[in-house]
Enzyme design. Sequence first.
Site, PDB file in Angstrom:
ATOM      1  N   GLY A  32      -3.266  -4.488   0.438  1.00 23.28           N
ATOM      2  CA  GLY A  32      -2.448  -4.065   1.525  1.00 23.28           C
ATOM      3  C   GLY A  32      -2.915  -2.662   1.875  1.00 23.28           C
ATOM      4  O   GLY A  32      -3.119  -2.370   3.187  1.00 23.28           O
ATOM      5  N   HIS A  33      -3.389  -1.881   0.721  1.00 23.89           N
ATOM      6  CA  HIS A  33      -4.067  -0.738   1.294  1.00 23.89           C
ATOM      7  C   HIS A  33      -5.194  -0.863   1.958  1.00 23.89           C
ATOM      8  O   HIS A  33      -5.648   0.081   2.877  1.00 23.89           O
ATOM      9  CB  HIS A  33      -4.136   0.438   0.008  1.00 23.89           C
ATOM     10  CG  HIS A  33      -3.140   0.805  -0.891  1.00 23.89           C
ATOM     11  ND1 HIS A  33      -2.826   0.130  -2.152  1.00 23.89           N
ATOM     12  CD2 HIS A  33      -2.181   1.617  -0.669  1.00 23.89           C
ATOM     13  CE1 HIS A  33      -1.686   1.024  -2.667  1.00 23.89           C
ATOM     14  NE2 HIS A  33      -1.260   1.573  -1.665  1.00 23.89           N
ATOM     15  N   GLN A  57       7.985  13.531  -4.468  1.00 25.35           N
ATOM     16  CA  GLN A  57       8.778  12.338  -4.099  1.00 25.35           C
ATOM     17  C   GLN A  57       9.371  11.128  -5.275  1.00 25.35           C
ATOM     18  O   GLN A  57       9.852  10.200  -5.090  1.00 25.35           O
ATOM     19  CB  GLN A  57       7.952  11.561  -3.250  1.00 25.35           C
ATOM     20  CG  GLN A  57       6.754  10.574  -3.712  1.00 25.35           C
ATOM     21  CD  GLN A  57       5.836  10.171  -2.535  1.00 25.35           C
ATOM     22  OE1 GLN A  57       5.252  10.828  -2.024  1.00 25.35           O
ATOM     23  NE2 GLN A  57       5.990   8.757  -2.341  1.00 25.35           N
ATOM     24  N   GLN A 145       3.918  -0.993   7.105  1.00 22.95           N
ATOM     25  CA  GLN A 145       5.152  -1.202   7.659  1.00 22.95           C
ATOM     26  C   GLN A 145       6.216  -1.654   6.318  1.00 22.95           C
ATOM     27  O   GLN A 145       7.239  -1.868   6.509  1.00 22.95           O
ATOM     28  CB  GLN A 145       5.131  -2.258   8.660  1.00 22.95           C
ATOM     29  CG  GLN A 145       4.842  -1.817  10.095  1.00 22.95           C
ATOM     30  CD  GLN A 145       4.298  -3.008  10.809  1.00 22.95           C
ATOM     31  OE1 GLN A 145       4.648  -3.996  10.603  1.00 22.95           O
ATOM     32  NE2 GLN A 145       4.198  -2.319  12.438  1.00 22.95           N
ATOM     33  N   LYS A 146       5.378  -2.007   5.324  1.00 21.56           N
ATOM     34  CA  LYS A 146       6.397  -2.322   4.369  1.00 21.56           C
ATOM     35  C   LYS A 146       7.248  -1.294   3.972  1.00 21.56           C
ATOM     36  O   LYS A 146       8.556  -1.351   3.428  1.00 21.56           O
ATOM     37  CB  LYS A 146       5.730  -2.576   2.890  1.00 21.56           C
ATOM     38  CG  LYS A 146       6.399  -3.169   1.863  1.00 21.56           C
ATOM     39  CD  LYS A 146       5.709  -3.471   0.584  1.00 21.56           C
ATOM     40  CE  LYS A 146       5.359  -2.404  -0.410  1.00 21.56           C
ATOM     41  NZ  LYS A 146       6.576  -1.967  -0.778  1.00 21.56           N
ATOM     42  N   ASP A 147       6.871   0.005   4.088  1.00 21.13           N
ATOM     43  CA  ASP A 147       7.669   1.228   3.742  1.00 21.13           C
ATOM     44  C   ASP A 147       8.137   1.416   5.334  1.00 21.13           C
ATOM     45  O   ASP A 147       7.732   2.524   5.832  1.00 21.13           O
ATOM     46  CB  ASP A 147       7.003   2.318   3.288  1.00 21.13           C
ATOM     47  CG  ASP A 147       6.534   1.955   1.556  1.00 21.13           C
ATOM     48  OD1 ASP A 147       7.301   1.859   0.899  1.00 21.13           O
ATOM     49  OD2 ASP A 147       5.243   1.808   1.520  1.00 21.13           O
ATOM     50  N   SER A 182       2.556  -4.630  -3.295  1.00 19.02           N
ATOM     51  CA  SER A 182       2.926  -3.137  -3.869  1.00 19.02           C
ATOM     52  C   SER A 182       2.284  -2.999  -5.009  1.00 19.02           C
ATOM     53  O   SER A 182       1.942  -3.646  -6.087  1.00 19.02           O
ATOM     54  CB  SER A 182       4.504  -3.443  -3.951  1.00 19.02           C
ATOM     55  OG  SER A 182       4.721  -2.231  -4.600  1.00 19.02           O
ATOM     56  N   SER A 183       2.001  -1.720  -5.025  1.00 25.42           N
ATOM     57  CA  SER A 183       1.647  -1.072  -6.376  1.00 25.42           C
ATOM     58  C   SER A 183       2.467  -1.563  -7.614  1.00 25.42           C
ATOM     59  O   SER A 183       2.160  -1.606  -8.830  1.00 25.42           O
ATOM     60  CB  SER A 183       1.287   0.264  -6.336  1.00 25.42           C
ATOM     61  OG  SER A 183       0.385   0.846  -5.393  1.00 25.42           O
TER      62      SER A 183
END
Length: 282
Positions: A32-33, A57, A145-147, A182-183
Amino acid sequence: MKIIKTIAELRSHLAVFKRPAFVPTMGNLHAGHLALVRQAKPLGDVLAVSIFVNRLQFLPHEDFDTYPRTWEADCQALEAAGCDVVFAPSEQELYPEPQGFKIHPPTELADLLEGHFRPGFFVGVCTVVMKLFACVQPGVAVFGQKDYQQLMVIRRMVQQFALPIDVQGAPTLRAADGLALSSRNNYLSPADRGEAVHLSKSLQAMAQALRDGASDITALEQQAQHDLTERGWQPDYLTVRRRHDLQSPANSDLANLVQNNGLVVLGAARIGNTRLIDNLEV
Ligand code: PAF
């Protein structure tokens, strides 16, 4: 590919470029990255990727200490994907003194959904992204866009501070079964990995119900949460929101919003010890 650890060296290296393209990351890179990196590559005259696990964060009980650091593999993957510069500052370099100045995003955008369940998360994200923007001075930056909410918050920050940065979103990449990459998928046990796809399946079911004319949002959300809970999940939210402001739509507006592609369904839920998020535009 150049690896740079200080702000001074980054500035002098990037000084000759007119429009750096930038992808901020916390490392532990997956396909994804790398899709973000490939999307960003042709958008600028040099491509910089940051790797920085941003303590600001993470809540005290969250996974800052155990967040996977996979430096060697990340660098190899970035080089293969066409990255020109990896900016990997130490904490001491990026936060040489406690970061007293922080960016507080507006509550109506950042205190709901992720911001509600992870208080302070978007303050940490905005603060580090603003600082990374100041270091890299990109002309264009790409976020996944996942986040979904993060992308929205960053876009609004860039707009309200009149930063000369073109913020672009990149579509979510999914595993063959539909699980969003996702990580944090690395944390899943084999059994939980098998189960994990049901978050996106729930969102798909909600999206389909909306397209089929569902007219009671509360019932739809409660059903989806109930179904996941029955499967052993602990949902934080499974919800229908308006795309443009992430607020809940009125039932009476649903049909119109579906017709005009104005909705997004978003979910966050824990399976085992792993908290996953996902979303689908409707
Ligand atoms: O999305 C992430 O990985 C992080 O929130 C970001 C944007 C790199 C800021 O630390």
